[in-house]
Write a protein that holds these residues in place. Structure first.
Motif, mmCIF file in Angstrom:
data_model
loop_
_atom_site.group_PDB
_atom_site.id
_atom_site.type_symbol
_atom_site.label_atom_id
_atom_site.label_comp_id
_atom_site.label_asym_id
_atom_site.label_seq_id
_atom_site.Cartn_x
_atom_site.Cartn_y
_atom_site.Cartn_z
ATOM 1 N N PHE A 1 38.002 16.167 -3.661
ATOM 2 C CA PHE A 1 37.898 14.705 -3.587
ATOM 3 C C PHE A 1 38.811 14.161 -2.505
ATOM 4 C CE2 PHE A 1 39.399 10.466 -5.042
ATOM 5 C CZ PHE A 1 38.197 9.783 -4.964
ATOM 6 N N HIS A 2 40.001 14.709 -2.415
ATOM 7 C CA HIS A 2 40.976 14.213 -1.443
ATOM 8 C C HIS A 2 40.811 14.846 -0.060
ATOM 9 C CE1 HIS A 2 43.106 11.848 -4.397
ATOM 10 N NE2 HIS A 2 43.259 12.900 -5.179
ATOM 11 N N ASP A 3 40.221 16.040 -0.002
ATOM 12 C CA ASP A 3 40.011 16.737 1.275
ATOM 13 C C ASP A 3 38.692 17.492 1.217
ATOM 14 O OD1 ASP A 3 40.038 18.163 3.623
ATOM 15 O OD2 ASP A 3 41.725 19.452 3.079
ATOM 16 N N GLY A 4 37.629 16.850 1.693
ATOM 17 C CA GLY A 4 36.296 17.439 1.610
ATOM 18 C C GLY A 4 36.116 18.690 2.433
ATOM 19 N N TYR A 5 37.003 18.940 3.383
ATOM 20 C CA TYR A 5 36.869 20.117 4.238
ATOM 21 C C TYR A 5 37.755 21.279 3.788
ATOM 22 C CZ TYR A 5 33.898 17.380 7.246
ATOM 23 O OH TYR A 5 32.849 16.626 7.719
ATOM 24 N N ASN A 6 38.224 21.205 2.551
ATOM 25 C CA ASN A 6 38.986 22.302 1.963
ATOM 26 C C ASN A 6 37.991 23.382 1.551
ATOM 27 O OD1 ASN A 6 40.333 24.032 0.142
ATOM 28 N ND2 ASN A 6 41.744 22.413 -0.492
ATOM 29 N N LYS A 7 37.772 24.358 2.420
ATOM 30 C CA LYS A 7 36.710 25.347 2.187
ATOM 31 C C LYS A 7 36.915 26.196 0.933
ATOM 32 C CE LYS A 7 34.338 26.107 6.544
ATOM 33 N NZ LYS A 7 33.819 27.164 7.447
ATOM 34 N N PRO A 8 38.113 26.705 0.666
ATOM 35 C CA PRO A 8 38.276 27.482 -0.564
ATOM 36 C C PRO A 8 37.945 26.680 -1.819
ATOM 37 C CG PRO A 8 40.107 27.907 0.924
ATOM 38 C CD PRO A 8 39.336 26.755 1.504
ATOM 39 N N ALA A 9 38.360 25.406 -1.824
ATOM 40 C CA ALA A 9 38.066 24.561 -2.988
ATOM 41 C C ALA A 9 36.578 24.255 -3.068
ATOM 42 C CB ALA A 9 38.884 23.269 -2.919
ATOM 43 N N ARG A 10 35.936 23.983 -1.936
ATOM 44 C CA ARG A 10 34.491 23.737 -1.922
ATOM 45 C C ARG A 10 33.731 24.973 -2.428
ATOM 46 N NH1 ARG A 10 32.478 18.504 -1.652
ATOM 47 N NH2 ARG A 10 33.266 17.379 0.162
ATOM 48 N N LYS A 11 34.170 26.129 -2.013
ATOM 49 C CA LYS A 11 33.527 27.377 -2.443
ATOM 50 C C LYS A 11 33.612 27.520 -3.961
ATOM 51 C CE LYS A 11 33.807 32.398 -1.730
ATOM 52 N NZ LYS A 11 34.532 33.479 -0.992
ATOM 53 N N SER A 12 34.784 27.257 -4.525
ATOM 54 C CA SER A 12 34.960 27.366 -5.972
ATOM 55 C C SER A 12 34.159 26.300 -6.713
ATOM 56 C CB SER A 12 36.449 27.252 -6.329
ATOM 57 O OG SER A 12 37.167 28.363 -5.841
ATOM 58 N N MET A 13 34.091 25.102 -6.156
ATOM 59 C CA MET A 13 33.309 24.034 -6.778
ATOM 60 C C MET A 13 31.823 24.388 -6.813
ATOM 61 S SD MET A 13 35.087 21.504 -7.972
ATOM 62 C CE MET A 13 33.759 20.311 -8.149
ATOM 63 N N MET A 14 31.323 24.944 -5.717
ATOM 64 C CA MET A 14 29.908 25.312 -5.662
ATOM 65 C C MET A 14 29.580 26.365 -6.711
ATOM 66 S SD MET A 14 26.985 24.798 -4.198
ATOM 67 C CE MET A 14 26.486 24.640 -2.495
ATOM 68 N N LEU A 15 30.435 27.374 -6.829
ATOM 69 C CA LEU A 15 30.202 28.412 -7.828
ATOM 70 C C LEU A 15 30.360 27.840 -9.234
ATOM 71 C CD1 LEU A 15 29.591 31.319 -8.561
ATOM 72 C CD2 LEU A 15 32.031 31.846 -8.292
ATOM 73 N N GLY A 16 31.377 27.007 -9.439
ATOM 74 C CA GLY A 16 31.593 26.426 -10.760
ATOM 75 C C GLY A 16 30.435 25.557 -11.202
ATOM 76 N N ALA A 17 29.917 24.734 -10.288
ATOM 77 C CA ALA A 17 28.786 23.874 -10.624
ATOM 78 C C ALA A 17 27.546 24.702 -10.942
ATOM 79 C CB ALA A 17 28.492 22.916 -9.471
ATOM 80 N N HIS A 18 27.359 25.772 -10.189
ATOM 81 C CA HIS A 18 26.214 26.659 -10.436
ATOM 82 C C HIS A 18 26.318 27.308 -11.808
ATOM 83 C CE1 HIS A 18 23.045 29.569 -9.687
ATOM 84 N NE2 HIS A 18 23.887 30.535 -9.988
ATOM 85 N N LEU A 19 27.498 27.842 -12.131
ATOM 86 C CA LEU A 19 27.680 28.487 -13.437
ATOM 87 C C LEU A 19 27.515 27.486 -14.578
ATOM 88 C CD1 LEU A 19 30.683 30.868 -12.694
ATOM 89 C CD2 LEU A 19 28.264 31.465 -12.875
ATOM 90 N N ALA A 20 27.972 26.247 -14.359
ATOM 91 C CA ALA A 20 27.774 25.208 -15.373
ATOM 92 C C ALA A 20 26.291 24.932 -15.573
ATOM 93 C CB ALA A 20 28.506 23.930 -14.964
ATOM 94 N N GLY A 21 25.525 24.954 -14.473
ATOM 95 C CA GLY A 21 24.077 24.792 -14.583
ATOM 96 C C GLY A 21 23.432 25.923 -15.352
ATOM 97 N N VAL A 22 23.847 27.134 -15.050
ATOM 98 C CA VAL A 22 23.339 28.293 -15.789
ATOM 99 C C VAL A 22 23.666 28.160 -17.275
ATOM 100 C CG1 VAL A 22 23.609 30.791 -16.129
ATOM 101 C CG2 VAL A 22 23.440 29.860 -13.806
ATOM 102 N N ALA A 23 24.883 27.696 -17.562
ATOM 103 C CA ALA A 23 25.316 27.572 -18.958
ATOM 104 C C ALA A 23 24.454 26.577 -19.720
ATOM 105 C CB ALA A 23 26.787 27.147 -19.013
#
Length: 388
Positions: free
Chosen positions: A230-252
């Motif tokens: 939210f505070h830094d949209g170009y934080n790639k490691p955080a974006r990577k984790s968010m993408m995986l987390g959102a995907h796993l939440a969808g699977v769940a």
């Protein structure tokens, strides 16, 4: 008792995954995809890149970019008409949850006909439409891995939940680079949407061992990184984790279910055009507080997975910390109140009985730890305003 788990047939995950679009299309035996997206994705250049990739591999595509946020039956018509009268053998969905949900609906309607209302729950849609290849550009809805789509009937202002294996994408390409351009408001709303998916899947009456694992992992990833992106949209490691987390939440939640938050959120979105993730955020603390007494251990597990409670702390303390965290998260991510968003108080109160009826009709509240009455749902709606 066994559990049936439904997932996309093909999943490409990681930086640059969207570059594999041609090989995925060809692996499905397809050569003429329709790209379903919105004008923002076109303006950002994502669609030109995908079309160039396809063209270099002998695949000719056409673009339908008329999808809208919170898709309606009317917004699907031109896309459905393209499928019915064209010669497409697949659909590539590019964007957030709205283009992906639109693509799922167009896939079914374009092949099998009828109206979207014909496919809403309690009907279960297992027949297949055109294969959908989903390329999400937000970390939130999880639509790329769910057997659901939500389409609004603009004539009745009802958000129709449609479900079944027919709505599960055939393939998913998860490329976090495509989320780097998401602005803070979209990042926040989609991120809380994903967190809500994970929490509701874990406390759902349909939860199972498989969905539990995905949900808890998603909570860890999302809570640890949502504030950062939210505070830094170009934080790639955080974006990577968010993408995986959102995907796993969808699977769940696709393999368990969502619950009361989503049941109550859809009518708010339909009647007042509040973005789905934002209405989820408004509701999550109040619904969690209402539901905790029937699932104290489960909600405490959520607090521990989110890293806000210690394993040694009691469930009571963990749940108190959970509520505090959800309220704090909304404050830091600048989630507005209903009034701040521009919802008219008089109209909201007039529509509360209808919204409660629509929430119950969706079936999602039946999965909640506390199955609410219409009166209890109205009381929660009212509490959102009273808290302002």
């Amino acid at each position: 008792m066994s559990t049936s788990i439904i997932l996309p047939r093909i999943m490409q995950i990681g930086e640059g995954a969207s570059d594999d679009i041609s090989s995925v299309v060809l692996s499905l035996g397809c050569y003429h995809p329709l790209i379903v997206t919105d004008k923002v994705m076109v303006q950002l250049g994502y669609i030109a890149t995908i079309q160039s990739n396809l063209r270099d591999n002998g695949i000719e595509s056409q673009v339908y970019d008329e999808t809208i946020p919170e898709p309606t039956t009317a917004s699907l018509l031109a896309g459905v008409d393209l499928v019915r009268h064209g010669h497409f053998d697949s659909i590539i969905a590019v964007g957030g949850g709205s283009p992906i949900d639109s693509a799922k609906a167009i896939s079914i309607l374009g092949i099998h006909g009828g109206q979207m209302r014909d496919y809403k729950v309690p009907r279960i849609v297992n027949k297949q439409g055109l294969p959908v290849i989903a390329i999400p550009t937000t970390a939130g809805t999880g639509s790329e891995a769910t057997r659901f789509t939500v389409i609004t009937d603009e004539k009745t202002d009802e958000k129709m939940l449609c479900m079944g294996n027919g709505f599960m994408p055939t393939a998913t390409l998860l490329d976090f680079n495509l989320t780097l351009s998401a602005p803070p408001r979209v990042t926040a709303d989609t991120g809380i949407d994903a967190l809500t998916h994970a929490i509701e899947a874990y406390v759902s009456r349909k939860a199972n061992q498989y969905s539990d694992f995905q949900a808890l992992t998603a909570m860890r990833l999302l809570t640890a990184n949502l504030r950062a992106v939210f505070h830094d949209g170009y934080n790639k490691p955080a974006r990577k984790s968010m993408m995986l987390g959102a995907h796993l939440a969808g699977v769940a939640f696709s393999n368990a279910s969502v619950a009361l938050v989503h049941g109550m959120s859809r009518p708010i979105g339909a009647a007042f055009h509040v973005p789905h993730g934002l209405s989820n955020a408004m509701l999550l603390p109040a619904v969690t507080r209402f539901s905790i007494p029937a699932a104290t251990e489960r909600y405490a597990d959520c607090a521990r997975a989110m890293g806000i409670a210690e394993a040694s702390e009691s469930d009571k303390i963990a749940n108190e910390k959970l509520i505090t965290e959800l309220e704090s998260l909304n404050e830091e991510l600048k989630v507005p109140s209903l009034a701040e968003f521009g919802v008219e108080r008089k109209k909201f109160f007039e529509l509360m009985p209808l919204m409660a009826e629509q929430a119950l009709a969706s079936g999602s509240p039946d999965n909640n730890p506390v199955i609410p009455t219409s009166e209890q749902i109205i009381a929660i709606y009212q509490s959102l305003w009273d808290a302002v």
